[in-house]
Design an enzyme around this catalytic site. Structure first.
Site, mmCIF file in Angstrom:
data_model
loop_
_atom_site.group_PDB
_atom_site.id
_atom_site.type_symbol
_atom_site.label_atom_id
_atom_site.label_comp_id
_atom_site.label_asym_id
_atom_site.label_seq_id
_atom_site.Cartn_x
_atom_site.Cartn_y
_atom_site.Cartn_z
ATOM 1 N N ASP A 255 -5.281 -7.304 5.709
ATOM 2 C CA ASP A 255 -5.406 -6.754 4.364
ATOM 3 C C ASP A 255 -5.403 -5.223 4.353
ATOM 4 O OD1 ASP A 255 -7.930 -7.076 5.727
ATOM 5 O OD2 ASP A 255 -8.909 -6.411 3.886
ATOM 6 N N GLU A 256 -5.100 -4.691 3.203
ATOM 7 C CA GLU A 256 -5.290 -3.279 2.830
ATOM 8 C C GLU A 256 -4.660 -2.283 3.806
ATOM 9 O OE1 GLU A 256 -9.129 -3.322 -0.035
ATOM 10 O OE2 GLU A 256 -9.589 -3.141 2.088
ATOM 11 N N ASN A 257 -3.450 -2.578 4.210
ATOM 12 C CA ASN A 257 -2.680 -1.613 4.985
ATOM 13 C C ASN A 257 -1.969 -0.680 4.007
ATOM 14 O OD1 ASN A 257 -1.038 -0.200 6.746
ATOM 15 N ND2 ASN A 257 0.232 -1.957 7.297
#
Length: 668
Positions: free
Chosen positions: A308-310
């Site tokens: 997540d959240e790259n």
């Protein structure tokens, strides 16, 4: 009620059960609880059932105060005809997804009988039986019931983040006890992030030496947690997030970073740019060795890789990575993340695990055997099902966002409105509550998990028709006390923290104020001039205030009922509460003389007092059947606007009810 079992959603008497069972029939019999209480287990049971039956007896003794020391305890050879509680089990249960957790529980005039296919089902039944304990003229007893029960979803999880703020082993075990009490069966441990890597690695010791701040679980700790969970029929699923949220790993091993910089553990919370370099071929042998070592500590079939959240910024700003993307016809950075996941999947498979990722990994080309955990919204969740992925729903179950239990309770993994096909429904594994730890410490975390998570447990276990919010709250208040008796500290911590905030003074005035406050919701608490770090104090007003408190919830309901149908009893009750709130500010101001830390609460106390005064005036207008003048209404409307402003990163939770009273007084 007739002679057949009926769905519990159609039964008026829900006792104090949470989650409510699938089917129940009530009868007029019952079994008394006395010193002669005895237990027998017959059949082919796993040894954990004997330990859980013993723990059940200790908890029953503590609950009733009865000395249950003449048990003739547990045997496996007799028929159990003369025992008080007879447990029949067909086979040992396995700690795997989809294991049979069903049970029947019969209480008649002679005996309590639990029948289950597996010992795990019997363990679930023991929790139901404890919740059934009732009192009458003759003392404690189990009421007459026939229950047939099974879970609606196989995956009923709680994510406990131990990376952003580390949680000691004792806290993890307390959490497991609470989960078992409400029949949850998956503990999802989030074990690394930008702020720390929390598991000892013998192959890569720099992970704990320089990337943990010295707080991490030894491998023996992990084995102990897994064993403790397994004893309660709970699986433990680890999460080691890659390729982003990896500042801690890159602090220890910077050679695997996309951008060459001086990496240090992140002290703030949020989304950051550091990310692993998928074009570095040396990265994959490193991850294979690390994940093989980590997976050996967790026997469960599932292994969560985050994903997540790259932000993609470090990839898009690095020449050799941009060249790699161009050479492989990758139009956007998420194509590179898909490539990374495709390289990672064989590594996870080689360990014998099934890969789980957050919904960002749902990209074109992602293999169908990756399980998708959805957190950003229902669209990604439904898309994963439509594309043939097994899925877990976390969206709507983020308990760190300080939303009310009713919100989580009405969030269903398979709502009728979604119009899912039977094949799509078959891919739904279940759901997970998520306790991210940016804004909690071991002192306060229990108060954010419990009791609201019990309502998520019910949504994932009970029939879809069990959705009456008022009765949920009635039972939740009782379950909250049962959790406290189990050792959960969601109520106990508040008194100690209030004593600290008042510098040892009488905490009554602070308690009256705090009981109508809630911390700012979503992520608003960490906005403003002062941002929280891992070392910030979490011993302030917003830490004492808890989500979805009973006092404002009950008051708001009383005001709604009174305005719809005025009664002298409700009028008296409302006026009494308003009077207490109006007069409390004077007492609160006395606390400030020796408690400067409470200055941030002063505006809230003043606003609550003024609100209550306006409420009392409005009640008088309503009582006299007169209409307030325009100037009065304007003045009170201004007060309402002022009272909605936060203070100490908290909000007053009775403002809407006060506004309704004022509007009623204005004749609206």
């Amino acid at each position: 009620m007739g002679s057949c079992l009926v769905p519990f959603g159609q039964v008026n008497n829900t006792y104090n059960l949470m989650p409510v069972p699938a089917e129940l029939k009530v009868n007029d019999s019952g079994v008394g609880i006395t010193q002669s209480f005895s237990v027998s287990v017959i059949g082919n049971a796993h040894p954990r059932l004997y330990a859980e039956a013993s723990r059940f007896i200790r908890r029953l003794s503590n609950k009733t105060g009865i000395f249950l020391d003449k048990l003739g305890f547990i045997t496996s050879s007799d028929t159990g005809i003369h025992t008080t509680l007879l447990i029949k089990v067909e086979r040992p249960g396995k700690l795997k997804l989809g294991e049979d957790e069903s049970y029947s529980l019969v209480v008649n005039s002679k005996q309590v009988v639990i029948t289950a296919v597996t010992d795990i089902g019997a363990i679930r039944a023991l929790e139901t039986l404890l919740q059934l304990v009732s009192t009458g003229d003759s003392g404690y007893y189990f009421p007459g019931v026939v229950i047939n029960d099974k879970p609606r979803f196989a995956w009923r999880g709680l994510l406990l983040d131990v990376a952003l703020h580390f949680m000691p082993v004792d806290e993890v075990k307390r959490t497991l006890d609470g989960m078992a009490a409400v029949k949850m069966n998956v503990l999802h441990l989030h074990l690394c992030n930008d702020q720390g890597f929390r598991v000892e690695s013998k192959l890569f010791p720099r992970l704990q030496q320089v990337a943990s701040d010295g707080v991490y679980y030894t491998q023996e700790d992990i084995r102990g947690i897994v064993s403790y969970a397994g004893q309660r029929g709970i699986r433990v699923v680890p999460e080691f997030v890659v390729p982003a949220h990896t500042t801690a790993i890159l602090t220890a091993y910077p050679e695997f970073a996309s951008v060459k910089r001086n990496y240090k553990l992140q002290r703030y919370f949020g989304v950051f740019d550091p990310v692993m370099d998928p074009t570095n071929e040396k990265l994959y042998p490193f991850l294979e060795k690390l994940f093989t070592e980590m997976s050996s500590l967790f026997p469960d079939d599932y292994f969560h890789i985050g994903g997540d959240e790259n932000t993609g910024k470090d990839w898009e700003s690095t020449a050799h990575i941009k060249a790699f993307m161009q050479a492989h016809a990758m139009g956007k950075y998420m194509d590179l993340q898909t490539y990374f996941n495709q390289r990672l999947l064989p590594i996870i498979r080689k360990t014998g695990k099934i890969m789980v990722g957050w919904d960002e990994v749902l990209q074109p080309g992602v293999p169908k055997d990756i399980v998708i955990e959805s957190w950003r919204g229902n669209e990604a969740y439904y898309n994963s099902l439509k594309e043939g992925h097994k899925a877990i729903l976390s969206f709507g179950y983020y308990i760190d966002l300080i939303q009310p239990a009713s919100y989580h309770y009405m969030n269903d993994p398979a709502p009728d409105s979604a119009k899912l096909t039977s094949d799509e429904k078959s891919l739904i594994l279940g759901g997970e509550a998520t306790m991210w730890s940016e804004m909690v410490t071991p002192v306060t975390v229990d108060s954010r998990i419990w009791p609201r998570t019990a309502t998520i447990a019910e949504r994932l276990w009970s029939p879809q028709t069990v959705n009456y919010v008022d009765d949920m709250y009635r039972r939740l208040d009782i379950v909250s006390l049962q959790l406290e008796a189990l050792g959960i500290q969601h109520l106990l911590y508040k008194e100690a923290l209030m004593r600290q905030l008042t510098n040892g003074q009488d905490t009554k005035a602070l308690e009256i104020l705090v009981n109508v406050l809630e911390p700012l919701k979503i992520y608003d608490r960490n906005e403003g001039d002062t941002m929280y770090t891992v070392f910030s104090p979490f011993t302030k007003l917003a830490d004492v205030a808890t989500p979805d408190q009973a006092a404002p919830r009950i008051f708001n309901k009383q005001v709604d009922v009174f305005l719809a149908n005025p009664s002298p009893v409700l009028e008296k009750t409302i006026i009494e509460k308003l009077t207490i709130w109006k007069e409390n500010d004077a007492q609160f101001k006395r606390l400030l003389r020796n408690s400067p830390v409470l200055e941030e609460a002063a505006p809230l106390s003043e606003n609550l007092s003024a609100l209550a005064g306006a409420g009392l005036e409005a009640m008088q207008y309503v009582h006299d059947h007169t209409k307030a003048g325009a100037d009065w209404v304007q003045q009170k409307s201004t007060l309402i606007t002022k009272a909605r402003q936060q203070g100490g990163r908290c909000e007053i939770q009775v403002v809407d009810a006060m506004e309704k009273l004022i509007k009623k007084a204005a004749g609206e």
